[in-house]
Design an enzyme around this catalytic site. Structure first.
Site, mmCIF file in Angstrom:
data_model
loop_
_atom_site.group_PDB
_atom_site.id
_atom_site.type_symbol
_atom_site.label_atom_id
_atom_site.label_comp_id
_atom_site.label_asym_id
_atom_site.label_seq_id
_atom_site.Cartn_x
_atom_site.Cartn_y
_atom_site.Cartn_z
ATOM 1 N N LYS A 14 -10.131 65.858 31.724
ATOM 2 C CA LYS A 14 -9.379 66.359 30.569
ATOM 3 C C LYS A 14 -7.863 66.290 30.784
ATOM 4 C CE LYS A 14 -13.128 68.935 28.540
ATOM 5 N NZ LYS A 14 -14.234 68.522 29.436
HETATM 6 C C1 LIG Z 1 -15.423 67.782 29.021
HETATM 7 C C2 LIG Z 1 -16.195 67.124 30.104
HETATM 8 C C3 LIG Z 1 -17.203 66.164 29.835
HETATM 9 C C4 LIG Z 1 -17.632 65.792 28.440
HETATM 10 O O1 LIG Z 1 -16.681 65.060 27.725
HETATM 11 P P1 LIG Z 1 -16.765 64.976 26.122
HETATM 12 O O2 LIG Z 1 -15.535 64.279 25.701
HETATM 13 O O3 LIG Z 1 -16.801 66.405 25.646
HETATM 14 O O4 LIG Z 1 -18.009 64.249 25.779
HETATM 15 C C5 LIG Z 1 -17.839 65.566 30.916
HETATM 16 N N1 LIG Z 1 -17.537 65.904 32.194
HETATM 17 C C6 LIG Z 1 -16.588 66.818 32.484
HETATM 18 C C7 LIG Z 1 -16.313 67.154 33.906
HETATM 19 C C8 LIG Z 1 -15.879 67.455 31.461
HETATM 20 O O5 LIG Z 1 -14.933 68.374 31.771
#
Ligand SMILES: *Cc1c(COP(=O)(O)O)cnc(C)c1O
Length: 512
Positions: free
Chosen positions: A124
């Site tokens: 993120k």
């Molecule tokens: C948020 C997240 C995801 C999922 O991503 P999306 O964009 O919500 O599909 C997968 N792995 C981790 C570690 C995350 O923090």
């Protein structure tokens, strides 16, 4: 239509549910969600395509400028090339463990695209490091005079990544609520020790739903919004449905591709499959956007944990959230309503806003919807789906460590397992496959240690981190290792009912 540059189309955003609701890129970023509950999408995406030949020698920064330009450039309330370049530089220079930002690693069965080298060790960061800079530029392009206050409820990763992104960014403040029953010790320490003069962090008595519904109540409370406005503050969100969080993720799909071209693994034009650990469908949708603007994508493989509502949708054409919510060892994928899927529906349905609105109404009313057969066929030709339970996930972590000496986190391991399942039945074999790695294994040390069968019940998470390092010889990201010795700066614990008062009090402090 006006043209920014000869060859570029102007981007205007509209609601997935109504083409009468329009926004410039700046407005879409500041508003987050459209007033009718739809998401902002641009009808023009795909009109301008990037040519791989013209990107083949780019570094991450140059590439990001070009990709983001496609989505955000617009003389009329959009971003200039110069502004985008500056945002990229401010967001990524010196903030990631490597200037490659998202390095590509070759294992025996696949490539791994590491998205977790940012300040909070979660993917993120790639979006949340740049969103605040977009916000700042967007503010300068609208006649909004207020400062922005970002409110976020988090189950762990988003909160910390948003705090790190927004800390000390002009004209923005951020307030994060996390459930005191829910986040891991490491995640809690990451947030409780957050520095910055424009940040507030507060723990809520309850679970994630309590924190989340508390934030939603504030967003829909006109009285508090008026109150804040008088103090010169406007509420906004850093949630993953924001256009400004989605488009930075398109960049690394291209980056992986040009790395493969540069190291001679593929030739320009060859197709590459991407396997994505999925929750809210943002990351994988960015891959679809990459394809729309010219990246030679083969299949996009959607990997779920046991909350496999997306697997069911992508294999049957019916989305049905009426089911039990399961807690897994890949918590960031524990989700039953994947919001960004709405954007895929819009493009698959040839931008038919009315049809998307109908489906979303079905979802609200009945918790499910069924896609028209010909549209489902279109999805099936571009996507694959699979899922893994916790046991399979942990077996995969152990197996890949043994085979490649590479340590997967539980989210990435779900994706890796889904790919291995495909390969074992001859699907995607002899093709180039890239698995997106979304978190450092050290954020989930307990689940990772358990994969090797050696976890001691009575040791805390920091001790587990140390043991995992001793076992694997893979170093702990410095920021995670240092956490233990940092000073706790935020220790408020409040009830859900006190959240509004807390936000008002913090707003006053920020204004000083
Ligand atoms: C948020 C997240 C995801 C999922 O991503 P999306 O964009 O919500 O599909 C997968 N792995 C981790 C570690 C995350 O923090």
């Amino acid at each position: 239509m006006k043209r920014f540059k000869e060859e570029k189309t102007l981007m205007y955003y509209e609601s997935t549910r109504s083409k009468d609701i329009k926004a410039t890129p700046a407005e879409a970023i500041l508003q987050g969600l459209s007033d009718d509950g739809g998401l902002f999408v641009a009808r023009e995406i795909g009109d301008t395509k990037l040519k791989i030949e013209e990107l083949a020698n780019d570094d991450y920064f140059t590439l990001a400028g070009k990709v983001l330009g496609i989505f955000l450039q617009n003389e009329d309330g959009g971003f200039s090339e110069k502004e985008i370049t500056q945002c990229v530089k401010d967001a990524y220079s010196g903030k990631f463990a490597t200037d490659e930002i998202t390095p590509l690693v070759k294992l025996q069965d696949a490539y791994v695209l590491e998205l977790f080298n940012g300040p909070t060790s979660a993917f993120k960061d790639v979006a949340l490091q740049i969103l605040p800079h977009f916000t700042k530029v967007a503010l300068s392009k609208t006649n909004i005079k207020e400062d922005i206050l970002i409110l976020t409820a988090t189950s762990g990763d988003t909160g910390k990544a948003a705090l790190e992104g927004f800390k000390d960014v002009d004209r923005t403040n951020i307030c994060v609520f996390y459930p005191n029953d829910g986040v891991s010790k490491v995640q809690e320490m990451q947030m409780a020790t957050q520095e910055g003069k424009n940040v507030a962090v507060c723990s809520i008595n309850g679970n994630f739903d309590d924190a989340q519904s508390g934030v939603k109540e504030i967003f829909t409370d006109n009285e508090i919004k008026e109150d804040l406005k008088k103090q010169g503050i406007l509420l906004s969100s850093a949630n993953s449905i924001n256009v400004g969080r989605l488009v930075p993720q398109v960049v690394y799909y291209f980056y992986a591709y040009i790395k493969l071209v540069q190291n001679g693994s593929i030739s320009i034009g060859d197709k590459v499959n991407y396997v994505v650990p999925t929750g809210n469908f943002g990351d994988i949708l960015a891959g679809y956007y990459a394809k729309l603007i010219g990246l030679p994508v083969g299949k996009l493989v959607c990997a779920s944990n046991e909350n496999n509502v997306l697997y069911n949708f992508l294999t049957t054409g019916t989305y049905d959230k009426n089911r039990e919510f399961l807690k897994t060892i890949s918590p960031s994928m524990d989700i039953l309503i994947s919001s960004n899927l709405e954007r895929l529906l819009y493009y698959i349905a040839d931008k038919d806003n009315g049809y998307v609105a109908e489906l979303m109404e079905d979802l609200t009313r009945n918790g499910k919807y069924e896609l028209k057969q010909e549209l489902f066929a279109k999805i099936q030709s571009q996507f694959k789906a699979g899922y893994a339970d916790d046991e399979e996930t942990q077996q995969t972590i152990a197996k890949i460590f043994e085979k490649d000496g590479y340590l997967l986190d539980p989210h990435t391991a779900v994706a890796y397992k889904v790919l291995m399942d495909e390969l074992s039945v001859g699907e995607l074999a002899d093709e180039t496959n890239v698995v997106l790695a979304t978190a450092s294994p050290y954020k989930f040390s307990k689940a990772v240690m358990e994969s090797f069968g050696d976890v001691k019940a009575d040791v805390d998470e920091f001790e587990q981190m140390k043991q995992l390092q001793e076992k694997t010889n893979i170093s702990i990201p410095t920021k995670l290792a240092d956490l233990q010795n940092k000073t706790v700066l935020h220790d408020s614990v409040i009830d859900k009912e006190e959240m509004k008062a807390y936000v008002l009090a913090k707003a006053k402090e920020f204004k000083k």
